[in-house]
Write an enzyme that holds these catalytic residues in place. Sequence first.
Site, PDB file in Angstrom:
ATOM      1  CB  CYS A 100     -36.442  32.958  97.674  1.00  0.00           C
ATOM      2  SG  CYS A 100     -36.045  31.495  96.695  1.00  0.00           S
ATOM      3  CG  HIS A 142     -37.540  35.321  92.504  1.00  0.00           C
ATOM      4  ND1 HIS A 142     -37.090  35.884  93.676  1.00  0.00           N
ATOM      5  CD2 HIS A 142     -37.584  33.973  92.745  1.00  0.00           C
ATOM      6  CE1 HIS A 142     -36.875  34.934  94.567  1.00  0.00           C
ATOM      7  NE2 HIS A 142     -37.177  33.765  94.045  1.00  0.00           N
ATOM      8  CD  GLU A 143     -40.145  31.597  91.031  1.00  0.00           C
ATOM      9  OE1 GLU A 143     -39.432  30.567  91.113  1.00  0.00           O
ATOM     10  OE2 GLU A 143     -40.502  32.229  92.041  1.00  0.00           O
ATOM     11  CG  HIS A 146     -34.842  29.910  91.539  1.00  0.00           C
ATOM     12  ND1 HIS A 146     -34.081  29.673  92.660  1.00  0.00           N
ATOM     13  CD2 HIS A 146     -35.896  30.627  91.972  1.00  0.00           C
ATOM     14  CE1 HIS A 146     -34.655  30.240  93.718  1.00  0.00           C
ATOM     15  NE2 HIS A 146     -35.763  30.826  93.332  1.00  0.00           N
TER      16      HIS A 146
HETATM   17 NI    NI Z   1     -37.053  31.744  94.688  1.00  0.00          NI
END
Ligand code: NI
Length: 177
Positions: A100, A142-143, A146
């Site tokens: 990341c 993953h995105e 966030h």
């Molecule tokens: Ni990330």
Amino acid sequence: MAIKPVLRMGDPRLLEPSKPIKKFRTAELRNLITDMRDTMASLKGAGLAAPQIGVNLQVVIFGIESNPRYPDAESVPFTILVNPKLTPVDKEIEEGWEGCLSVPGMRGLVPRFLNLRYQGFDENGKKIDRTVDDFHARVVQHECDHLAGILYPMRIRDMRNFGYTAELFPDEDIADD
Ligand code: NI
């Protein structure tokens, strides 16, 4: 527009839930996306979420052709995804290595749903509805994490599988960021 500084783990802004976009085709949204594209390209990232540049809105971008950060990864079409909604297709989970831009120089082994449906909108408000698997599904999870204030180290099951890229993969030429 501009390459923005990427917030790093420890910055409390990365832990806040993001707000949905209410209006499309605005200068604000266009400028945000341009900044995100410029920033992701400059760092050769596979994806970037708006909160990583300090903007608390539900916008992520991702895409990978051949990326030195993920040498074995399949390609993923470049996508701008606004107000995403994720639905796992089944319960199958796979562990895979992630990095990341907010956790530079490190990698961790993270469990993710292998098969994923994601819905949302592009930058013009046009609907996106895709069912994907494997690395594409991983990048999206993953995105979108966030946007919920979740960074991948929080999902690692065994912290022995978290460390510096150069130590974990000494024989591979992976970008140290
Ligand atoms: Ni990330």
